[in-house]
Design a protein around this motif. Structure first.
Motif, PDB file in Angstrom:
ATOM      1  N   ARG A 131      51.954  26.262   3.589  1.00 56.44           N
ATOM      2  CA  ARG A 131      52.809  25.323   2.859  1.00 56.44           C
ATOM      3  C   ARG A 131      53.449  24.370   3.852  1.00 56.44           C
ATOM      4  NH1 ARG A 131      56.342  28.892  -1.204  1.00 56.44           N
ATOM      5  NH2 ARG A 131      56.612  26.878  -2.185  1.00 56.44           N
ATOM      6  N   ARG A 132      53.668  23.135   3.425  1.00 54.25           N
ATOM      7  CA  ARG A 132      54.300  22.151   4.303  1.00 54.25           C
ATOM      8  C   ARG A 132      55.783  22.450   4.478  1.00 54.25           C
ATOM      9  NH1 ARG A 132      50.550  18.989   1.773  1.00 54.25           N
ATOM     10  NH2 ARG A 132      49.154  17.916   3.217  1.00 54.25           N
ATOM     11  N   LEU A 133      56.260  22.244   5.706  1.00 52.93           N
ATOM     12  CA  LEU A 133      57.690  22.349   5.965  1.00 52.93           C
ATOM     13  C   LEU A 133      58.326  21.051   5.495  1.00 52.93           C
ATOM     14  CD1 LEU A 133      59.992  23.996   7.236  1.00 52.93           C
ATOM     15  CD2 LEU A 133      59.543  22.780   9.373  1.00 52.93           C
ATOM     16  N   VAL A 134      59.295  21.170   4.618  1.00 54.32           N
ATOM     17  CA  VAL A 134      59.953  19.992   4.060  1.00 54.32           C
ATOM     18  C   VAL A 134      61.447  20.056   4.351  1.00 54.32           C
ATOM     19  CG1 VAL A 134      58.256  19.656   2.217  1.00 54.32           C
ATOM     20  CG2 VAL A 134      60.254  21.107   1.799  1.00 54.32           C
ATOM     21  N   GLY A 135      62.105  18.929   4.224  1.00 54.02           N
ATOM     22  CA  GLY A 135      63.545  18.870   4.363  1.00 54.02           C
ATOM     23  C   GLY A 135      64.209  19.344   3.081  1.00 54.02           C
ATOM     24  N   ARG A 136      65.523  19.439   3.093  1.00 49.00           N
ATOM     25  CA  ARG A 136      66.257  19.873   1.893  1.00 49.00           C
ATOM     26  C   ARG A 136      66.028  18.948   0.709  1.00 49.00           C
ATOM     27  NH1 ARG A 136      69.661  23.917   2.483  1.00 49.00           N
ATOM     28  NH2 ARG A 136      70.339  24.535   4.545  1.00 49.00           N
ATOM     29  N   ASP A 137      65.706  17.684   1.004  1.00 46.67           N
ATOM     30  CA  ASP A 137      65.442  16.722  -0.067  1.00 46.67           C
ATOM     31  C   ASP A 137      64.032  16.835  -0.627  1.00 46.67           C
ATOM     32  OD1 ASP A 137      64.003  15.780   2.095  1.00 46.67           O
ATOM     33  OD2 ASP A 137      64.975  13.816   2.151  1.00 46.67           O
ATOM     34  N   GLY A 138      63.230  17.765  -0.092  1.00 42.26           N
ATOM     35  CA  GLY A 138      61.865  17.961  -0.569  1.00 42.26           C
ATOM     36  C   GLY A 138      60.843  17.074   0.104  1.00 42.26           C
ATOM     37  N   ARG A 162      60.703  28.769  -0.650  1.00 38.83           N
ATOM     38  CA  ARG A 162      60.217  27.831   0.358  1.00 38.83           C
ATOM     39  C   ARG A 162      61.148  27.825   1.568  1.00 38.83           C
ATOM     40  NH1 ARG A 162      61.546  21.680  -1.603  1.00 38.83           N
ATOM     41  NH2 ARG A 162      63.781  21.980  -1.718  1.00 38.83           N
ATOM     42  N   ILE A 163      60.665  27.238   2.642  1.00 36.10           N
ATOM     43  CA  ILE A 163      61.450  27.096   3.853  1.00 36.10           C
ATOM     44  C   ILE A 163      61.700  25.609   4.068  1.00 36.10           C
ATOM     45  CG2 ILE A 163      61.490  27.425   6.353  1.00 36.10           C
ATOM     46  CD1 ILE A 163      59.781  29.906   5.950  1.00 36.10           C
ATOM     47  N   CYS A 164      62.952  25.265   4.300  1.00 40.57           N
ATOM     48  CA  CYS A 164      63.336  23.874   4.537  1.00 40.57           C
ATOM     49  C   CYS A 164      63.716  23.702   6.001  1.00 40.57           C
ATOM     50  CB  CYS A 164      64.530  23.484   3.669  1.00 40.57           C
ATOM     51  SG  CYS A 164      64.197  23.573   1.911  1.00 40.57           S
ATOM     52  N   GLY A 165      63.430  22.543   6.538  1.00 37.90           N
ATOM     53  CA  GLY A 165      63.775  22.239   7.912  1.00 37.90           C
ATOM     54  C   GLY A 165      64.745  21.077   7.984  1.00 37.90           C
ATOM     55  N   THR A 166      65.649  21.155   8.961  1.00 37.27           N
ATOM     56  CA  THR A 166      66.593  20.077   9.220  1.00 37.27           C
ATOM     57  C   THR A 166      66.466  19.693  10.683  1.00 37.27           C
ATOM     58  OG1 THR A 166      68.133  20.967   7.584  1.00 37.27           O
ATOM     59  CG2 THR A 166      69.026  19.382   9.172  1.00 37.27           C
ATOM     60  N   VAL A 167      66.194  18.422  10.966  1.00 40.23           N
ATOM     61  CA  VAL A 167      66.077  17.968  12.345  1.00 40.23           C
ATOM     62  C   VAL A 167      67.485  17.849  12.925  1.00 40.23           C
ATOM     63  CG1 VAL A 167      65.281  16.136  13.886  1.00 40.23           C
ATOM     64  CG2 VAL A 167      63.934  16.734  11.861  1.00 40.23           C
ATOM     65  N   SER A 195      66.236  23.202  12.626  1.00 42.81           N
ATOM     66  CA  SER A 195      66.825  24.407  12.029  1.00 42.81           C
ATOM     67  C   SER A 195      66.045  24.734  10.769  1.00 42.81           C
ATOM     68  CB  SER A 195      68.288  24.166  11.656  1.00 42.81           C
ATOM     69  OG  SER A 195      69.070  24.015  12.792  1.00 42.81           O
ATOM     70  N   LEU A 196      65.878  26.019  10.506  1.00 40.22           N
ATOM     71  CA  LEU A 196      65.082  26.473   9.363  1.00 40.22           C
ATOM     72  C   LEU A 196      65.956  27.267   8.410  1.00 40.22           C
ATOM     73  CD1 LEU A 196      62.139  27.692  11.567  1.00 40.22           C
ATOM     74  CD2 LEU A 196      62.160  25.602  10.185  1.00 40.22           C
ATOM     75  N   ASP A 197      65.833  26.975   7.115  1.00 41.48           N
ATOM     76  CA  ASP A 197      66.591  27.672   6.082  1.00 41.48           C
ATOM     77  C   ASP A 197      65.674  28.027   4.929  1.00 41.48           C
ATOM     78  OD1 ASP A 197      69.345  27.285   7.171  1.00 41.48           O
ATOM     79  OD2 ASP A 197      68.835  25.173   6.868  1.00 41.48           O
ATOM     80  N   ARG A 198      65.854  29.230   4.412  1.00 44.29           N
ATOM     81  CA  ARG A 198      65.117  29.615   3.206  1.00 44.29           C
ATOM     82  C   ARG A 198      65.827  29.056   1.988  1.00 44.29           C
ATOM     83  NH1 ARG A 198      60.606  32.509   3.188  1.00 44.29           N
ATOM     84  NH2 ARG A 198      60.187  33.746   5.027  1.00 44.29           N
ATOM     85  N   SER A 199      65.057  28.501   1.082  1.00 46.82           N
ATOM     86  CA  SER A 199      65.593  27.968  -0.165  1.00 46.82           C
ATOM     87  C   SER A 199      64.671  28.451  -1.285  1.00 46.82           C
ATOM     88  CB  SER A 199      65.641  26.442  -0.112  1.00 46.82           C
ATOM     89  OG  SER A 199      66.084  25.916  -1.340  1.00 46.82           O
TER      90      SER A 199
END
Length: 159
Positions: free
Chosen positions: A71-78, A131-136, A124-128
């Motif tokens: 699955r693609r790593l996406v930001g919190r905004d999807g 899925r897993i979301c990334g924040t630069v 930074s990686l967070d589970r949502s």
């Protein structure tokens, strides 16, 4: 282990035998047909027991063990995180994903040698949910190296 278009996964905790897992698109997770991504895995890294890969033309992806799909790593905004198409390397540092790639090339005005910048992105990686979301957290130039520089392996070293 990563080979062209195939990833071999072994789970020692569950004493599973080795199984071949093809890189497939996200359509599988949405109930669609299983499409293979015909692409190259440039590098892989494990962060908090999750396997991440930089897949050329697709960016940073993570392996969903429940669905056996990448699955693609996406930001919190999807939206997909920014990525580049150059040579890359990844490592885990302090629970975060570090992505390195070769950046802009230039000529040294003093001795006319060619160099390039090594760009770095700290994520930074967070589970949502599932899925897993990334924040630069940071992105910039980590070093300037000779033009002939290539990534072989990338390891985070701590005290």
């Amino acid at each position: 282990m990563v080979e062209y278009e195939e990833t071999s996964v072994y789970n020692p905790r569950e004493c599973e035998g080795e199984r071949m897992v093809h890189i497939v698109s996200q359509r599988l997770e949405k109930g669609g047909r299983k499409d293979r991504l015909n692409d190259t895995v440039d590098c892989v890294c494990v962060v908090d027991d999750v396997l991440f890969a930089f897949v050329r033309w697709n960016g940073i992806m993570w392996f969903d063990t429940k669905l056996s799909v990448w699955r693609r790593l996406v930001g919190r905004d999807g939206k997909q995180l920014p990525f580049v198409l150059h040579e890359t390397a990844m490592a885990e540092h302090d629970g975060r994903l570090v992505v390195l790639w070769d950046g802009l090339r230039g000529e040294n005005e003093v001795d006319n040698t060619y160099t390039k910048n090594v760009q770095c992105m700290l994520v930074s990686l967070d589970r949502s949910g599932d899925r897993i979301c990334g924040t630069v957290d940071w992105s910039g130039i980590a070093a300037t190296v000779p033009y002939s520089f290539r990534f072989l392996h990338c390891l985070a070293v701590s005290d």
